[in-house]
Design a protein around this motif. Structure first.
Motif, PDB file in Angstrom:
ATOM      1  N   VAL A 114      32.676  43.486  -6.037  1.00 20.57           N
ATOM      2  CA  VAL A 114      33.854  43.840  -5.188  1.00 20.57           C
ATOM      3  C   VAL A 114      34.318  42.652  -4.778  1.00 20.57           C
ATOM      4  N   SER A 115      35.585  42.523  -4.823  1.00 21.70           N
ATOM      5  CA  SER A 115      36.390  41.301  -4.180  1.00 21.70           C
ATOM      6  C   SER A 115      35.801  41.070  -2.707  1.00 21.70           C
ATOM      7  N   ALA A 116      35.699  39.651  -2.272  1.00 24.48           N
ATOM      8  CA  ALA A 116      35.135  39.441  -1.008  1.00 24.48           C
ATOM      9  C   ALA A 116      36.369  40.233   0.162  1.00 24.48           C
ATOM     10  N   PHE A 117      35.548  40.594   1.281  1.00 24.94           N
ATOM     11  CA  PHE A 117      36.733  41.202   2.121  1.00 24.94           C
ATOM     12  C   PHE A 117      37.548  40.055   2.622  1.00 24.94           C
ATOM     13  N   LEU A 118      37.293  38.840   2.917  1.00 22.81           N
ATOM     14  CA  LEU A 118      38.001  37.744   3.367  1.00 22.81           C
ATOM     15  C   LEU A 118      38.162  37.012   1.991  1.00 22.81           C
ATOM     16  N   THR A 119      39.245  36.404   1.850  1.00 28.27           N
ATOM     17  CA  THR A 119      39.335  35.917   0.480  1.00 28.27           C
ATOM     18  C   THR A 119      39.680  34.163   0.738  1.00 28.27           C
ATOM     19  N   PRO A 120      38.772  33.550   0.357  1.00 31.39           N
ATOM     20  CA  PRO A 120      38.756  32.162   0.549  1.00 31.39           C
ATOM     21  C   PRO A 120      40.386  31.601   0.201  1.00 31.39           C
ATOM     22  N   ASN A 121      40.673  30.534   0.720  1.00 36.60           N
ATOM     23  CA  ASN A 121      41.984  29.891   0.547  1.00 36.60           C
ATOM     24  C   ASN A 121      42.132  29.404  -1.050  1.00 36.60           C
ATOM     25  N   ARG A 122      41.068  29.104  -1.601  1.00 34.90           N
ATOM     26  CA  ARG A 122      41.129  28.667  -2.842  1.00 34.90           C
ATOM     27  C   ARG A 122      41.412  29.605  -3.856  1.00 34.90           C
ATOM     28  N   ASP A 123      40.968  30.846  -3.478  1.00 32.19           N
ATOM     29  CA  ASP A 123      41.080  32.147  -4.400  1.00 32.19           C
ATOM     30  C   ASP A 123      41.918  32.806  -4.295  1.00 32.19           C
ATOM     31  N   PHE A 124      43.074  32.589  -3.194  1.00 28.13           N
ATOM     32  CA  PHE A 124      44.019  33.429  -2.533  1.00 28.13           C
ATOM     33  C   PHE A 124      45.210  33.422  -3.643  1.00 28.13           C
ATOM     34  N   TYR A 125      45.740  34.406  -4.178  1.00 26.93           N
ATOM     35  CA  TYR A 125      46.772  34.368  -4.982  1.00 26.93           C
ATOM     36  C   TYR A 125      47.950  33.726  -4.592  1.00 26.93           C
ATOM     37  N   ARG A 126      48.744  33.436  -5.683  1.00 25.42           N
ATOM     38  CA  ARG A 126      50.141  32.615  -5.433  1.00 25.42           C
ATOM     39  C   ARG A 126      50.940  33.145  -6.533  1.00 25.42           C
ATOM     40  N   VAL A 127      52.136  33.663  -5.962  1.00 27.92           N
ATOM     41  CA  VAL A 127      53.232  34.151  -6.625  1.00 27.92           C
ATOM     42  C   VAL A 127      54.548  33.401  -5.822  1.00 27.92           C
ATOM     43  N   ASP A 128      55.158  32.632  -6.475  1.00 30.66           N
ATOM     44  CA  ASP A 128      56.520  32.109  -6.049  1.00 30.66           C
ATOM     45  C   ASP A 128      57.169  31.343  -7.221  1.00 30.66           C
ATOM     46  N   THR A 129      58.579  30.989  -6.916  1.00 31.64           N
ATOM     47  CA  THR A 129      59.500  30.311  -7.808  1.00 31.64           C
ATOM     48  C   THR A 129      59.319  28.723  -7.712  1.00 31.64           C
ATOM     49  N   ALA A 130      58.265  28.310  -6.949  1.00 30.67           N
ATOM     50  CA  ALA A 130      58.398  26.779  -6.950  1.00 30.67           C
ATOM     51  C   ALA A 130      57.542  26.104  -7.819  1.00 30.67           C
ATOM     52  N   LEU A 131      58.181  25.142  -8.742  1.00 29.52           N
ATOM     53  CA  LEU A 131      57.362  24.491  -9.874  1.00 29.52           C
ATOM     54  C   LEU A 131      56.689  23.474  -9.353  1.00 29.52           C
ATOM     55  N   THR A 132      57.218  22.948  -8.239  1.00 34.44           N
ATOM     56  CA  THR A 132      56.434  21.886  -7.706  1.00 34.44           C
ATOM     57  C   THR A 132      56.222  22.288  -5.922  1.00 34.44           C
ATOM     58  N   VAL A 133      55.151  22.084  -5.635  1.00 36.78           N
ATOM     59  CA  VAL A 133      54.749  22.459  -4.008  1.00 36.78           C
ATOM     60  C   VAL A 133      55.419  21.590  -3.278  1.00 36.78           C
ATOM     61  N   PRO A 134      56.322  21.987  -2.426  1.00 38.02           N
ATOM     62  CA  PRO A 134      57.199  21.580  -1.527  1.00 38.02           C
ATOM     63  C   PRO A 134      56.348  20.769  -0.660  1.00 38.02           C
ATOM     64  N   GLN A 135      56.769  19.359  -0.278  1.00 31.90           N
ATOM     65  CA  GLN A 135      55.977  18.570   0.819  1.00 31.90           C
ATOM     66  C   GLN A 135      57.047  18.485   1.759  1.00 31.90           C
ATOM     67  N   VAL A 136      56.011  18.771   3.110  1.00 32.00           N
ATOM     68  CA  VAL A 136      56.983  18.721   4.243  1.00 32.00           C
ATOM     69  C   VAL A 136      55.918  17.787   5.248  1.00 32.00           C
ATOM     70  N   ASP A 137      56.913  17.082   6.082  1.00 37.23           N
ATOM     71  CA  ASP A 137      56.130  16.325   7.040  1.00 37.23           C
ATOM     72  C   ASP A 137      56.552  16.833   8.542  1.00 37.23           C
ATOM     73  N   VAL A 138      55.460  17.368   8.877  1.00 34.53           N
ATOM     74  CA  VAL A 138      55.359  17.994  10.376  1.00 34.53           C
ATOM     75  C   VAL A 138      56.324  17.023  11.415  1.00 34.53           C
ATOM     76  N   ALA A 139      56.116  15.819  11.271  1.00 35.70           N
ATOM     77  CA  ALA A 139      56.987  14.974  12.292  1.00 35.70           C
ATOM     78  C   ALA A 139      58.201  15.108  12.296  1.00 35.70           C
ATOM     79  N   THR A 140      58.958  15.463  11.014  1.00 35.79           N
ATOM     80  CA  THR A 140      60.357  15.755  10.874  1.00 35.79           C
ATOM     81  C   THR A 140      60.613  16.918  10.667  1.00 35.79           C
ATOM     82  N   TRP A 141      59.775  17.804  10.379  1.00 32.38           N
ATOM     83  CA  TRP A 141      60.234  19.353  10.140  1.00 32.38           C
ATOM     84  C   TRP A 141      60.814  19.968  11.394  1.00 32.38           C
ATOM     85  N   ARG A 142      61.705  20.941  11.144  1.00 34.24           N
ATOM     86  CA  ARG A 142      62.358  21.815  12.209  1.00 34.24           C
ATOM     87  C   ARG A 142      62.626  23.113  11.844  1.00 34.24           C
ATOM     88  N   LEU A 143      62.613  24.166  12.728  1.00 30.34           N
ATOM     89  CA  LEU A 143      62.771  25.422  12.367  1.00 30.34           C
ATOM     90  C   LEU A 143      63.810  25.897  13.385  1.00 30.34           C
TER      91      LEU A 143
END
Length: 526
Positions: free
Chosen positions: A235-264
């Protein structure tokens, strides 16, 4: 006395065989294209990694692919869908390069025109990206310029012809061609390798993530009760380790973001638009929650679901402080690479734990899961409530704006449907007669699971034992002890949520708002 001497005709020696000509055309085309792509990759690493023409073409292909093609790719390749896409792009480029090489050996201008045509496609793909700037075309232009120069050098070396001139006629030989080809190959390899190295060094996201020090949550999540696990292997572990967590998105390369310059930013139909830094958000205090997240692309019984311990900033207070105008019903989130996701405002403001998540299972968000900040709205499929690499939010209406997936036919609002899955026994498993544990997971976020039943062949539905369910926003594990008899058997599962609604047996594909149907599996008992 004068004597007329007839000029000696140029000597022509036999040309190459068709097989040899084809081989040399292949080398000319592939090496010209290879050095073009290598230079483009190198320049992109210096200018903007997302401006790599192969990535831009791949991203454009994702945008333009019909829904059945997207569904096939996810169903067939799963988390490797991006690798499969890029492999396909490179394969098509290699085929086109071979054809261009053959054309260039006939007429050099044909090959050059072909490279120019591909450059035009590359420029169009790069400029079609939501965050593109005019500077982003430099990798394509630099690459095609060097590729043309390589072709101008390679074509004469590949032609086995006699050149008439002073003295004895001269034959461009095989050794000269091989030397020229080898030099071009080394150039292509070197530029691509340097580009890769520069890309790794410029991966600011990884460096920035290691520098983040998250404060202790002001509201830590209580420990999970011991009874959340069914205690059954498979049975799947109740808490999913980060390395096993699913990933579905359209980004062919993982975006690289610097928190020092990031703004929301938060704007749109609000009285007080705001902009926050990463530290501004952390200063508001973190809350922790266990939340199950799943993807609308999940087929019945599919793997795209997981549960994690998330930490973040409650989203509803930020919106209320901004002063939402009357009549607004959608929050449009935008990722740094341009993806847009629309979330019903009601789902954020109704009291559920909608978060701007900054941590996952006790560490800063992994890069592939949205570092530095992602949105997380329990009870909604990811494509309407879980924007990764978040950079802006805009209050608006569903009538005023269709986000990315809605433009492609998916439902604008998509609450998670009640679902269940058999984790063990696996399909086509063989077990010995006697006690066999059937077990799995079920989920109905925001409502919770109150019952799970299994059916053996066409027999009666039988109640399973449910593990603890500390929150309706979490999946639940279930088990059933089956006295198995020899033969081939079909197992089915269905769940009932807290509203009393039981899963329908009617099969529906994930498009446009989530799959339905009972999960089943066939096992052999010996």
């Amino acid at each position: 006395m004068s004597t007329d001497i007839e000029p000696r005709p140029a000597i022509r020696r036999p040309g190459p065989s068709r097989r040899t000509a084809a081989a040399r055309g292949l080398v000319v085309g592939v090496l010209s294209a290879g050095v073009a792509l290598g230079v483009a990759h190198l320049v992109a690493a210096l200018v903007n990694p997302a401006a790599d023409p192969v990535l831009a073409v791949g991203s454009t292909a994702i945008d333009l692919a019909p829904q059945p093609v997207k569904a096939f790719a996810i169903r067939t390749f799963g988390a490797n869908d991006k690798i499969a896409l890029l492999t396909g792009v490179y394969a098509l480029l290699a085929l086109a390069a071979v054809l261009l090489g053959a054309a260039a050996l006939r007429r050099r201008r044909y090959g050059l025109a072909g490279l120019a045509a591909f450059a035009s496609l590359g420029v169009a793909a790069v400029l079609s990206r939501p965050t593109a700037t005019p500077v982003d075309v430099l990798p394509v232009l630099a690459g095609v310029g060097i590729g043309m120069a390589a072709m101008l050098v390679l074509v004469p070396a590949a032609r086995t012809v006699v050149v008439a001139g002073r003295g004895r006629p001269r034959l461009l030989n095989r050794r000269q061609f091989l030397a020229t080809a080898a030099g071009t190959a080394l150039t292509a390899g070197a530029t691509a390798t340097i580009g890769q190295a520069l890309g790794r060094r410029s991966a600011v996201g990884a460096r920035s993530r290691t520098s983040v020090r998250l404060p202790q949550p002001a509201q830590p999540v209580p420990p999970l009760p011991g009874g959340v696990s069914a205690g059954v292997d498979g049975v799947s572990a109740f808490l999913t380790p980060n390395r096993d967590f699913y990933r579905v998105d359209t980004a062919l390369t993982v975006p690289q973001v610097d928190v020092a310059t990031w703004r929301l930013t938060l704007d749109g139909a609000v009285d007080r638009p705001r902009t926050w830094t990463f530290d501004d958000l952390l200063a508001r205090g973190l809350v922790e929650r266990h939340i199950t997240l799943n993807c609308v692309s999940n087929e019945v019984g599919g793997p795209y679901i997981g549960t994690a311990r998330w930490a973040g900033i409650p989203l509803a207070p930020l919106l209320r402080e901004a002063g939402i105008h009357a009549g607004q019903n959608q929050l449009v989130s935008r990722a740094v690479e341009g993806m847009t996701i629309g979330t019903p405002l009601e789902a954020i403001l109704d009291g559920r734990d909608a978060l701007l998540a900054v941590a996952m299972n006790g560490e800063p968000l992994p890069l592939e899961h949205g570092f530095p900040v992602r949105m997380l709205v329990p009870g909604l499929y990811g494509y309407v409530g879980a924007c990764k690499w978040l950079t802006s939010m805009k209050v608006t209406t569903f009538d005023a704006f269709d986000p990315y997936w809605v433009q492609r036919g998916w439902a604008a609002e998509a609450p998670v449907k009640t679902a269940s899955r058999i984790d063990t026994p696996k399909p086509f498993a063989q077990r010995r007669a006697g006690p066999v544990m059937i077990a799995g997971v079920a989920w109905a976020q925001r409502r919770g699971i109150t019952a799970v039943e299994v059916q053996i062949d066409d027999g009666p539905w039988r109640q399973t034992r449910l593990a603890d369910g500390p929150s309706p926003d979490l999946w639940r594990q279930w088990t059933y002890r089956w006295d198995a008899t020899p033969g081939s058997h079909t197992l089915r599962v269905r769940a009932t949520d807290a509203t009393g609604a039981t899963q329908t047996d009617q099969r529906a594909a994930p498009f446009p708002d989530g799959a339905t149907g009972w999960h089943s599996t066939t096992v052999t008992i010996t």
